[in-house]
Design a protein around this motif. Sequence first.
Motif, PDB file in Angstrom:
ATOM      1  N   ASP A  20     -31.867  38.177 -91.416  1.00 34.51           N
ATOM      2  CA  ASP A  20     -32.546  38.094 -90.126  1.00 34.51           C
ATOM      3  C   ASP A  20     -33.924  38.714 -90.264  1.00 34.51           C
ATOM      4  OD1 ASP A  20     -30.513  36.778 -88.775  1.00 34.51           O
ATOM      5  OD2 ASP A  20     -29.668  38.597 -87.884  1.00 34.51           O
ATOM      6  N   LEU A  21     -34.773  38.468 -89.294  1.00 34.02           N
ATOM      7  CA  LEU A  21     -36.156  38.930 -89.340  1.00 34.02           C
ATOM      8  C   LEU A  21     -36.423  39.920 -88.217  1.00 34.02           C
ATOM      9  CD1 LEU A  21     -37.758  35.411 -89.872  1.00 34.02           C
ATOM     10  CD2 LEU A  21     -36.931  37.020 -91.608  1.00 34.02           C
ATOM     11  N   VAL A  45     -44.083  41.185 -89.632  1.00 33.36           N
ATOM     12  CA  VAL A  45     -42.711  40.696 -89.775  1.00 33.36           C
ATOM     13  C   VAL A  45     -42.127  41.247 -91.068  1.00 33.36           C
ATOM     14  CG1 VAL A  45     -43.457  38.535 -90.885  1.00 33.36           C
ATOM     15  CG2 VAL A  45     -41.233  38.629 -89.741  1.00 33.36           C
ATOM     16  N   GLY A  46     -40.843  41.521 -91.036  1.00 27.23           N
ATOM     17  CA  GLY A  46     -40.095  41.946 -92.217  1.00 27.23           C
ATOM     18  C   GLY A  46     -38.750  41.249 -92.221  1.00 27.23           C
ATOM     19  N   ILE A  47     -38.025  41.367 -93.324  1.00 22.73           N
ATOM     20  CA  ILE A  47     -36.726  40.703 -93.456  1.00 22.73           C
ATOM     21  C   ILE A  47     -35.640  41.749 -93.713  1.00 22.73           C
ATOM     22  CG2 ILE A  47     -37.154  40.199 -95.906  1.00 22.73           C
ATOM     23  CD1 ILE A  47     -35.547  37.554 -95.448  1.00 22.73           C
ATOM     24  N   ILE A  48     -34.533  41.630 -92.993  1.00 30.57           N
ATOM     25  CA  ILE A  48     -33.404  42.544 -93.147  1.00 30.57           C
ATOM     26  C   ILE A  48     -32.708  42.248 -94.478  1.00 30.57           C
ATOM     27  CG2 ILE A  48     -31.169  43.289 -92.216  1.00 30.57           C
ATOM     28  CD1 ILE A  48     -33.378  44.044 -90.305  1.00 30.57           C
ATOM     29  N   VAL A  49     -32.555  43.273 -95.302  1.00 27.79           N
ATOM     30  CA  VAL A  49     -31.894  43.074 -96.593  1.00 27.79           C
ATOM     31  C   VAL A  49     -30.604  43.889 -96.712  1.00 27.79           C
ATOM     32  CG1 VAL A  49     -34.012  42.452 -97.788  1.00 27.79           C
ATOM     33  CG2 VAL A  49     -33.291  44.847 -97.740  1.00 27.79           C
ATOM     34  N   ALA A  67     -29.818  49.711 -90.948  1.00 27.00           N
ATOM     35  CA  ALA A  67     -30.426  48.470 -91.432  1.00 27.00           C
ATOM     36  C   ALA A  67     -31.688  48.785 -92.219  1.00 27.00           C
ATOM     37  CB  ALA A  67     -30.746  47.555 -90.256  1.00 27.00           C
ATOM     38  N   GLN A  68     -31.890  48.035 -93.297  1.00 24.39           N
ATOM     39  CA  GLN A  68     -33.074  48.232 -94.124  1.00 24.39           C
ATOM     40  C   GLN A  68     -33.856  46.927 -94.212  1.00 24.39           C
ATOM     41  OE1 GLN A  68     -32.552  50.449 -97.684  1.00 24.39           O
ATOM     42  NE2 GLN A  68     -31.009  51.766 -96.779  1.00 24.39           N
ATOM     43  N   VAL A  69     -35.163  47.070 -94.292  1.00 23.80           N
ATOM     44  CA  VAL A  69     -36.079  45.947 -94.210  1.00 23.80           C
ATOM     45  C   VAL A  69     -36.999  45.946 -95.427  1.00 23.80           C
ATOM     46  CG1 VAL A  69     -37.949  44.956 -92.820  1.00 23.80           C
ATOM     47  CG2 VAL A  69     -36.056  46.122 -91.697  1.00 23.80           C
ATOM     48  N   VAL A  70     -37.260  44.769 -95.969  1.00 27.77           N
ATOM     49  CA  VAL A  70     -38.328  44.626 -96.951  1.00 27.77           C
ATOM     50  C   VAL A  70     -39.530  44.080 -96.192  1.00 27.77           C
ATOM     51  CG1 VAL A  70     -39.136  43.351 -98.971  1.00 27.77           C
ATOM     52  CG2 VAL A  70     -36.857  44.344 -98.970  1.00 27.77           C
ATOM     53  N   GLU A  71     -40.658  44.730 -96.389  1.00 29.63           N
ATOM     54  CA  GLU A  71     -41.899  44.331 -95.744  1.00 29.63           C
ATOM     55  C   GLU A  71     -43.037  44.484 -96.741  1.00 29.63           C
ATOM     56  OE1 GLU A  71     -43.171  46.977 -92.599  1.00 29.63           O
ATOM     57  OE2 GLU A  71     -42.980  48.726 -93.876  1.00 29.63           O
ATOM     58  N   SER A  72     -44.164  43.878 -96.428  1.00 27.96           N
ATOM     59  CA  SER A  72     -45.385  44.103 -97.190  1.00 27.96           C
ATOM     60  C   SER A  72     -46.395  44.707 -96.237  1.00 27.96           C
ATOM     61  CB  SER A  72     -45.918  42.798 -97.789  1.00 27.96           C
ATOM     62  OG  SER A  72     -47.019  43.074 -98.638  1.00 27.96           O
ATOM     63  N   LEU A  73     -46.912  45.830 -96.627  1.00 25.28           N
ATOM     64  CA  LEU A  73     -47.793  46.591 -95.746  1.00 25.28           C
ATOM     65  C   LEU A  73     -49.016  47.058 -96.528  1.00 25.28           C
ATOM     66  CD1 LEU A  73     -47.654  47.672 -92.788  1.00 25.28           C
ATOM     67  CD2 LEU A  73     -46.776  49.790 -93.739  1.00 25.28           C
ATOM     68  N   GLU A  74     -50.179  46.956 -95.893  1.00 22.71           N
ATOM     69  CA  GLU A  74     -51.398  47.399 -96.549  1.00 22.71           C
ATOM     70  C   GLU A  74     -51.267  48.872 -96.936  1.00 22.71           C
ATOM     71  OE1 GLU A  74     -51.700  47.714 -92.168  1.00 22.71           O
ATOM     72  OE2 GLU A  74     -51.321  46.003 -93.424  1.00 22.71           O
ATOM     73  N   ALA A 115     -33.158  37.038 -98.444  1.00 21.55           N
ATOM     74  CA  ALA A 115     -33.196  38.502 -98.553  1.00 21.55           C
ATOM     75  C   ALA A 115     -33.280  38.941-100.014  1.00 21.55           C
ATOM     76  CB  ALA A 115     -31.970  39.108 -97.879  1.00 21.55           C
ATOM     77  N   THR A 116     -32.573  38.242-100.882  1.00 22.54           N
ATOM     78  CA  THR A 116     -32.597  38.568-102.311  1.00 22.54           C
ATOM     79  C   THR A 116     -33.987  38.328-102.896  1.00 22.54           C
ATOM     80  OG1 THR A 116     -30.254  38.063-102.543  1.00 22.54           O
ATOM     81  CG2 THR A 116     -31.566  38.043-104.554  1.00 22.54           C
TER      82      THR A 116
END
Length: 184
Positions: free
Chosen positions: A14-15, A39-43, A54-61, A96-97
């Motif tokens: 999920d996002l 936006v991030g994705i739940i992994v 819940a943990q999220v992978v995101e890309s952040l400056e 997620a993977t």
Amino acid sequence: MTFDDIETQARVGDLVFFSGRKLFSWLIRWRSGSRWSHVGIIVYVADEESGIGAQVVESLEGKGVHLIRLAEWRRDRGKVSLGVVDLGLDVRLAAATHASRQRGRRYCSPWQFYRSFSWFWRRVHRLLGIPDDREPQRYFCSELVAESLFYSGIVMPKSPTCMYPGDVAELPFVTLSEPVAVPS
């Protein structure tokens, strides 16, 4: 729904969408015409036994692609919404993977960010035959999520490099919860 409800209801793949309050977030919302700036994705989902949420992978400056607990997303966050991805577990798990495997990659350069969100430079580069993604090992948030969905087998309406958080939120298989305030 509350912020805690989002954490307990989130599923792998999920996002999570955010609408920040700082200048950079406002610029993204303004340019995209969307309420969402991140936006991030739940992994990993909440697990009562381990006490890990819940943990999220995101890309952040400044940080690049990294893992963060959803409960820690309190910086520059005005509103948050859960984007339920209405696809099978196999597709959500694949997305997620893929996102998880990008951990450690850098955030996109200012040039790539500008190029991706500037209609003028995007058109010039297309006329010259220059690919959308000049830095395939670097990501901004919506590019990471869109690429992860693409690698899970989903056909995207446009290049992940050219997608805003709002574009991801409007995908036909994403159902958004009502936005809630992020607690401080």
